[in-house]
Motif scaffolding. Structure first.
Motif, short mmCIF file in Angstrom:
data_model
loop_
_atom_site.label_atom_id
_atom_site.label_comp_id
_atom_site.label_asym_id
_atom_site.label_seq_id
_atom_site.Cartn_x
_atom_site.Cartn_y
_atom_site.Cartn_z
N UNK A 221 2.10 3.39 12.13
CA UNK A 221 1.11 4.36 11.64
C UNK A 221 0.48 3.91 10.34
N UNK A 222 1.29 3.48 9.38
CA UNK A 222 0.73 3.13 8.08
C UNK A 222 -0.17 1.90 8.17
N UNK A 223 0.32 0.85 8.81
CA UNK A 223 -0.48 -0.37 8.89
C UNK A 223 -1.78 -0.14 9.65
N UNK A 224 -1.69 0.55 10.77
CA UNK A 224 -2.88 0.77 11.58
C UNK A 224 -3.86 1.69 10.85
N UNK A 225 -3.31 2.68 10.12
CA UNK A 225 -4.21 3.56 9.35
C UNK A 225 -5.00 2.76 8.33
N UNK A 226 -4.32 1.87 7.63
CA UNK A 226 -5.03 1.04 6.65
C UNK A 226 -6.03 0.13 7.34
N UNK A 227 -5.67 -0.40 8.49
CA UNK A 227 -6.58 -1.27 9.22
C UNK A 227 -7.83 -0.51 9.64
N UNK A 228 -7.64 0.74 10.08
CA UNK A 228 -8.80 1.54 10.47
C UNK A 228 -9.70 1.82 9.27
N UNK A 229 -9.07 2.14 8.12
CA UNK A 229 -9.85 2.40 6.91
C UNK A 229 -10.64 1.16 6.50
N UNK A 230 -9.98 0.01 6.51
CA UNK A 230 -10.67 -1.23 6.14
C UNK A 230 -11.74 -1.59 7.16
N UNK A 251 -8.07 -8.59 4.59
CA UNK A 251 -7.04 -7.55 4.44
C UNK A 251 -6.62 -6.98 5.79
N UNK A 252 -7.61 -6.76 6.65
CA UNK A 252 -7.28 -6.26 7.99
C UNK A 252 -6.38 -7.24 8.73
N UNK A 253 -6.70 -8.53 8.64
CA UNK A 253 -5.87 -9.53 9.29
C UNK A 253 -4.47 -9.56 8.72
N UNK A 254 -4.35 -9.49 7.38
CA UNK A 254 -3.03 -9.51 6.76
C UNK A 254 -2.20 -8.30 7.20
N UNK A 255 -2.83 -7.15 7.20
CA UNK A 255 -2.08 -5.95 7.60
C UNK A 255 -1.69 -6.01 9.07
N UNK A 328 -4.48 1.05 -2.55
CA UNK A 328 -5.58 0.93 -3.51
C UNK A 328 -6.65 -0.01 -2.99
N UNK A 329 -6.22 -1.10 -2.33
CA UNK A 329 -7.19 -2.03 -1.77
C UNK A 329 -8.00 -1.40 -0.66
N UNK A 330 -7.44 -0.39 -0.01
CA UNK A 330 -8.16 0.30 1.06
C UNK A 330 -9.12 1.35 0.52
N UNK A 331 -9.22 1.48 -0.82
CA UNK A 331 -10.16 2.41 -1.40
C UNK A 331 -9.53 3.68 -1.95
N UNK A 332 -8.24 3.83 -1.85
CA UNK A 332 -7.58 5.02 -2.37
C UNK A 332 -7.39 4.88 -3.87
N UNK A 333 -7.63 5.96 -4.60
CA UNK A 333 -7.35 6.01 -6.03
C UNK A 333 -5.92 6.50 -6.18
N UNK A 365 -4.31 8.99 3.78
CA UNK A 365 -5.38 8.25 4.44
C UNK A 365 -5.96 9.04 5.61
N UNK A 366 -5.08 9.74 6.35
CA UNK A 366 -5.53 10.45 7.54
C UNK A 366 -6.28 11.73 7.20
N UNK A 367 -5.73 12.51 6.27
CA UNK A 367 -6.21 13.87 6.08
C UNK A 367 -6.95 14.11 4.75
N UNK A 368 -6.83 13.18 3.80
CA UNK A 368 -7.47 13.40 2.49
C UNK A 368 -8.06 12.10 1.98
#
Length: 445
Positions: A221-230, A251-255, A328-333, A365-368
């Motif tokens: 869930x976490x890796x794929x969520x970040x991949x979707x965001x990126x 970053x998507x490839x690394x994740x 943070x790299x995915x855009x989250x503060x 990432x999913x809801x906020x």
């Protein structure tokens, strides 16, 4: 070969009071032989008593036929045999009746009393016949001391053997019944234990399925969520900022590679656990003569699922900083704060703490999307605490964010992990409109 109580009960189906047809045939045969014997002896009794011959024969046949009911009324058979002893009738009836009486479960005092009465009756009849012997035969010259000795020996010889044999057979029958009941009881207990073992194995399999599903959820869930965001960010900046698009693609490839690595490690643990399970199952079959080793299978499955935790191969608290950096790299503060002296803990505690933070960030990432998030770790003397709190997401970013599916099991999985270690888990919205996840795990060992 000893039969069980159920097999014995199933084999009972004789007529009237007989348990088997074989027993009925035996008693009818003995009754017929006794009737013939007493009928023949009734002719001599009729001549000595001065009654019609046919009356003596009928009396003997009726008296001898009583042996048929020896299993139903053994006392009556012995009493009839004692009663016709003075008429010199019922030799077979006396032997079989005493044997049957001694083999029953009647009180010993009743058996002893009737056996004593039969002994006395036989002693008296034999003594009288020997005393009358010299009067009928002039050549018979027997001393006075021999008459009582012969009488006692004859009475004991006719009475003692059937009584002793009956007592032995009765005791052996009761022993066999006791062993049969014990075997039935053990069989029922073994069946109950097998059912309980099956229930425990099924419960263990369910627990392991839940645990594996939780691990897969945490890894994917976490890796794929970040991949979707990126991927969404990559799509947005692909034409405007090619360099940033390249960085997001990297970053998507690394994740993706990290997710595949964790999945490969988990599947490797399960595969090695399955091999050990097969070995233990084979050993169980060899040692238990074909019985399914359910307990061994469950134990091997549990060992396979928890080996990664025990050997410290999973994530730890030292990886939380990298986890926050990826968000943070995915855009989250996101801001990380650590209180207390940093130290190492048991592998399962560190992995649980990491998974709680990971799942909380995944939910952000999913809801906020775009909401400012605070990650706090507190190292205390007897426990470790963690908290992930996010502010309300900006409406513009929330409306334009990529929609991520949610299975609704993230909070449940976090709670199960923390509670399993004796900790406390609390989650819910904040007064400012955000969301907070808090967990406290006590230290062990």
């Amino acid at each position: 070969m000893t039969r069980t109580g159920e097999e014995v009960a199933a084999g009972r189906g004789g007529p009237w009071w007989w348990e088997r047809w074989r027993g009925a045939a035996l008693d009818l045969g003995l009754g017929f032989a006794s009737a013939v014997e007493c009928g023949v002896e009734g002719t001599k009794f009729a001549r000595d008593a001065g009654i019609p011959l046919w009356a003596g024969v009928v009396f003997g046949v009726l008296a001898g036929s009583v042996l048929v009911v020896r299993h139903k009324w053994p006392i009556a058979v012995v009493l009839v045999a004692i009663a016709i002893t003075p008429a010199q009738m019922g030799f077979l009836m006396g032997l079989v009746g005493l044997y049957t009486l001694a083999a029953t479960e009647l009180p010993r005092r009743i058996i002893g009393s009737l056996a004593g009465m039969s002994l006395v009756g036989m002693l008296v009849v034999t003594f009288v016949r020997l005393k009358q012997g010299p009067a009928t035969g002039a050549n018979l010259n027997v001393g006075d001391w021999a008459v009582p000795v012969v009488s006692i020996a004859a009475a004991l010889g006719v009475t003692a053997p059937p009584v002793l044999l009956g007592l032995y057979v009765g005791a052996r029958r009761r022993l066999m019944e006791s062993l049969r009941e014990r075997a039935d009881s053990l069989e029922r207990e073994l069946q109950l234990l097998a059912e309980r073992a099956e229930e425990r194995a099924e419960w263990a399999r369910g627990e392991e399925r839940t645990r594996i599903a939780r691990e897969m959820h945490d890894v994917v869930a976490h890796r794929v969520s970040l991949m979707v965001v990126h991927a969404a960010a990559l799509q947005a900046v692909a034409r405007k900022d090619p360099e940033k698009a390249v960085r997001n693609a990297a970053l998507v490839g690394d994740m993706g590679r990290q997710a595949l690595t964790e999945l490969r490690e988990m599947l490797g643990v399960l595969r090695s656990g399955g091999e050990r399970t097969g070995a233990m199952g084979a050993a169980g079959v060899t040692g238990a003569a074909g019985a399914p080793p359910l307990a061994a299978v469950s134990a091997a499955a549990a060992a396979a699922a928890s080996r990664a935790v025990e050997e410290g191969e999973g994530p730890c608290l030292a990886d939380v900083e990298e986890l926050v950096g990826q968000s943070a790299a995915a855009g989250m503060v996101v801001a990380l704060s650590v209180d207390g002296e940093v130290r190492t803990y048991l592998a399962e505690i560190e992995q649980t703490a990491f998974r709680v933070v990971q799942e909380a960030l995944t939910n952000v990432h999913k809801h906020a999307a775009g909401a400012k998030t605070y990650v706090r770790l507190a190292h205390r003397a007897e426990e470790i605490a963690m908290q992930v709190e996010n502010e309300p997401p900006p409406e513009v970013l929330s409306a334009g964010a990529a929609r991520l599916p949610s299975g609704g099991n993230g909070l449940v999985g976090m709670r199960e992990r923390v509670v399993a270690l004796g900790g406390v888990f609390v989650s819910g919205p904040t007064e400012a409109g955000g969301f907070r996840v808090s967990a406290v795990i006590p230290l062990r060992g």
